[in-house]
Design an enzyme around this catalytic site. Sequence first.
Site, PDB file in Angstrom:
ATOM      1  N   TYR A  54       0.802  -1.221   0.000  1.00 52.98           N
ATOM      2  CA  TYR A  54       0.000   0.000   0.000  1.00 52.98           C
ATOM      3  C   TYR A  54       0.838   1.276   0.000  1.00 52.98           C
ATOM      4  O   TYR A  54       0.294   2.377   0.067  1.00 52.98           O
ATOM      5  CB  TYR A  54      -0.992  -0.007   1.161  1.00 52.98           C
ATOM      6  CG  TYR A  54      -2.081  -1.065   1.020  1.00 52.98           C
ATOM      7  CD1 TYR A  54      -2.134  -1.892  -0.097  1.00 52.98           C
ATOM      8  CD2 TYR A  54      -3.047  -1.249   1.996  1.00 52.98           C
ATOM      9  CE1 TYR A  54      -3.109  -2.867  -0.232  1.00 52.98           C
ATOM     10  CE2 TYR A  54      -4.032  -2.217   1.870  1.00 52.98           C
ATOM     11  CZ  TYR A  54      -4.055  -3.029   0.757  1.00 52.98           C
ATOM     12  OH  TYR A  54      -5.027  -3.987   0.626  1.00 52.98           O
ATOM     13  N   ASP A 104      -5.733  -5.977   5.983  1.00 54.82           N
ATOM     14  CA  ASP A 104      -6.898  -5.459   5.277  1.00 54.82           C
ATOM     15  C   ASP A 104      -7.846  -6.610   4.934  1.00 54.82           C
ATOM     16  O   ASP A 104      -9.047  -6.580   5.224  1.00 54.82           O
ATOM     17  CB  ASP A 104      -6.395  -4.750   4.006  1.00 54.82           C
ATOM     18  CG  ASP A 104      -7.492  -4.006   3.270  1.00 54.82           C
ATOM     19  OD1 ASP A 104      -8.584  -3.857   3.826  1.00 54.82           O
ATOM     20  OD2 ASP A 104      -7.235  -3.562   2.129  1.00 54.82           O
ATOM     21  N   ASP A 147      -2.250 -17.903   4.805  1.00 53.60           N
ATOM     22  CA  ASP A 147      -3.294 -18.780   4.259  1.00 53.60           C
ATOM     23  C   ASP A 147      -3.912 -19.628   5.370  1.00 53.60           C
ATOM     24  O   ASP A 147      -5.133 -19.803   5.446  1.00 53.60           O
ATOM     25  CB  ASP A 147      -2.764 -19.652   3.111  1.00 53.60           C
ATOM     26  CG  ASP A 147      -1.356 -20.156   3.346  1.00 53.60           C
ATOM     27  OD1 ASP A 147      -0.699 -19.711   4.313  1.00 53.60           O
ATOM     28  OD2 ASP A 147      -0.896 -21.021   2.571  1.00 53.60           O
ATOM     29  N   LYS A 156       3.941 -14.442   5.437  1.00 50.95           N
ATOM     30  CA  LYS A 156       4.035 -15.456   4.366  1.00 50.95           C
ATOM     31  C   LYS A 156       5.518 -15.728   4.119  1.00 50.95           C
ATOM     32  O   LYS A 156       6.014 -15.682   2.984  1.00 50.95           O
ATOM     33  CB  LYS A 156       3.307 -14.940   3.121  1.00 50.95           C
ATOM     34  CG  LYS A 156       3.127 -15.952   2.013  1.00 50.95           C
ATOM     35  CD  LYS A 156       2.169 -17.073   2.353  1.00 50.95           C
ATOM     36  CE  LYS A 156       2.131 -18.107   1.230  1.00 50.95           C
ATOM     37  NZ  LYS A 156       1.372 -19.316   1.575  1.00 50.95           N
ATOM     38  N   ASP A 196     -11.717  -7.954   6.912  1.00 52.19           N
ATOM     39  CA  ASP A 196     -13.061  -8.083   6.320  1.00 52.19           C
ATOM     40  C   ASP A 196     -13.604  -9.496   6.582  1.00 52.19           C
ATOM     41  O   ASP A 196     -14.790  -9.686   6.851  1.00 52.19           O
ATOM     42  CB  ASP A 196     -13.040  -7.805   4.807  1.00 52.19           C
ATOM     43  CG  ASP A 196     -13.390  -6.344   4.502  1.00 52.19           C
ATOM     44  OD1 ASP A 196     -13.011  -5.472   5.310  1.00 52.19           O
ATOM     45  OD2 ASP A 196     -14.033  -6.083   3.466  1.00 52.19           O
TER      46      ASP A 196
END
Length: 348
Positions: A124, A225, A201, A169, A229
């Site tokens: 970002y 982010d 994951d 990751k 959600d």
Amino acid sequence: MACVVSIIPGDGIGPAVVSSARKVLEALSEVYGFKLSFVEALAGDAAKRDFGEPMPKDSLDKIRSSDACLKGPVGETAKDVIVFLRQKLDLYANIRPFKTLPRVSTKWRDVDFVVVRENTEDLYKCVEDVGEEYAVALMVLTKKACTRIAKVAFQIAENRRRKVTVVHKGNVLRSFELFRAAALNVAKSYPSVSVEEMLVDNAAYQLVVNPQRFDVILTTNMFGDILSDEAAGIVGSLGLAYSANIGDGFGLFEPVHGTAPDIDPSYANPLAQVMASKMMLEWLGSTKGNASMLEAANGLENAVLSLLEEGEALTPDLGGRATTEEVTRRLVDMLLKGRGTSRRPVVY
Ligand code: ATP
């Protein structure tokens, strides 16, 4: 002296839910005896339409000279407003609490965790090069940013169930070693907090099958982010998920949801925005040493729980038929009648 709160009404359902949160704050200041003054800072799609830019300088100045900012959701120009403000004001910690709540239908009970997301770096940073035949986006991580966000996560965990899950990751990208090492290094200063690592994951999977296992999730910007959600879905509705963007001297508070262009704004659930203002009171109360604001935050959380338990003024996303206005009126009424009395400590 009054604390100055800058308000970004935002787009879509933004003005409706922000107006609700403002009414709730006004009622709280009356009940708990603290002073707030509000200054509107227009930003987003509406500002772009009216002033030619999504983040006018005048609005940025108003935000900068305020004590805290309460922000509504912004539409197409979200990147120019919220991503910009997070980086410009160095609001490096994005704190997002997720809890199952009374009467809100979910598959789980007793879910209660916080996502602590690094807020200024990663993909970002938007350092990109896009050509006809290729696209490159740079993932930026620095030791300084990884360390300061890890400290926030461990400090929060110390006041909760004392467990931090570091999500990355690192099995694929060597860059995550920096994030991982910073977190494990900070962990040494918090011996009472247990630490585990999890690949993103697996974290996405564990959130769906066993969300109760989490206390504090510490992760990078983009993973945070996406996972938050998912987390909002797990606790029942995006209409209930709220967040803080905190830097060393400033805080900006907002719902996790967007502008909900698919619904009638007069039926938007205002509770995420209202709970964002609860976080703002907690932050203002602790940074300014104002006990009434801390009490008010506690009272507000309890009033929201009472409203959900009562189940009479709920918006359609929670299975009710009430308008935003009706939910606001019921909440204000409860606060004025002292229904938000203390029954448990504020912990996010
Ligand atoms: P944006 O482009 O602004 O991000 P979006 O539709 O992609 O908007 P959200 O606004 O977050 O994303 O909405 C996702 C879903 O959740 C939509 O169906 C929306 O109606 C619903 N929703 C989000 N916020 C609320 C709210 N406060 N009250 C009721 N429903 C909501």
